[in-house]
Design a protein around this motif. Structure first.
Motif, PDB file in Angstrom:
ATOM      1  N   SER A  15     -48.201 -12.083   1.387  1.00 54.01           N
ATOM      2  CA  SER A  15     -47.743 -10.812   0.853  1.00 54.01           C
ATOM      3  C   SER A  15     -46.929 -10.116   1.934  1.00 54.01           C
ATOM      4  N   GLN A  37     -46.377  -7.021   2.200  1.00 54.79           N
ATOM      5  CA  GLN A  37     -47.068  -5.791   2.551  1.00 54.79           C
ATOM      6  C   GLN A  37     -48.212  -6.055   3.537  1.00 54.79           C
ATOM      7  N   SER A  97     -51.776  -3.040  -1.378  1.00 50.77           N
ATOM      8  CA  SER A  97     -51.309  -2.172  -0.307  1.00 50.77           C
ATOM      9  C   SER A  97     -51.811  -0.746  -0.529  1.00 50.77           C
ATOM     10  N   GLU A 156     -48.421   1.714  -0.477  1.00 55.77           N
ATOM     11  CA  GLU A 156     -47.360   1.651  -1.481  1.00 55.77           C
ATOM     12  C   GLU A 156     -47.962   1.513  -2.875  1.00 55.77           C
ATOM     13  N   THR A 166     -47.393  -4.225  -4.756  1.00 55.80           N
ATOM     14  CA  THR A 166     -47.725  -5.318  -3.847  1.00 55.80           C
ATOM     15  C   THR A 166     -47.227  -6.611  -4.476  1.00 55.80           C
TER      16      THR A 166
END
Length: 158
Positions: free
Chosen positions: A60, A62, A81, A84, A87
């Motif tokens: 990922s 993130q 995440s 945010e 993800t």
């Protein structure tokens, strides 16, 4: 009599100040920051069957790391995440690669000063995915027993 009164007042004060929090590890309604996956296939009668998949790696952007290396999985969890509302995950296995891009809503909440704040994740949805099929079973992330959020279907041998 005065000593008994002082002891009684101290006892009442201690009991009144005792913290009654629900933030222990045994609270099954705690929010979590991970998505639970189950990998499945369909048999000849179109019934769901668990299938183990050997993922070489799952990454990922993130998280900026590898989650698994050459593990056979039929159920697993991956973190979303906390910074945010999206993800992405990239799944590499055999000669294949698949992608899931999740969108969700984060909400910060303070349950009590003892528990601190927690982030709740709701409205989990896919903006993009390349698996054979994917079903979102539960779009709210909570600590539950044997309840995947996502069912990943492999209609061809993984």
């Amino acid at each position: 009599m005065i000593k008994k009164s002082i002891v009684l007042i101290l006892l009442i004060t201690i009991i009144a100040c005792e913290v009654d929090s629900n933030c222990g590890a045994n609270n099954v309604d705690n929010n979590v920051n991970y998505v639970t996956f189950r990998t499945l296939t369909l048999n000849a009668n179109l019934e769901e069957q668990n299938v183990g998949v050997v993922f070489d790696s799952i990454t990922s952007p993130q998280a900026n790391e590898f989650f698994f290396l050459a593990d056979t999985l039929s159920s697993f969890q991956l973190p979303l995440s906390p910074a945010e509302d999206q993800t992405e995950f990239y799944f590499y296995y055999g000669s294949r690669a698949d992608t899931i891009h999740f969108n969700y809503t984060r909400r910060n909440r303070v349950d009590s000063p003892e528990c601190g704040f927690e982030i709740s994740y709701t409205g989990l949805d896919t903006a993009f995915q390349t698996f054979d099929s994917l079903i979102i079973v539960n779009d709210t992330l909570k600590r539950t027993v044997n309840a995947p959020n996502i069912k990943l279907f492999f209609l061809q041998s993984p």
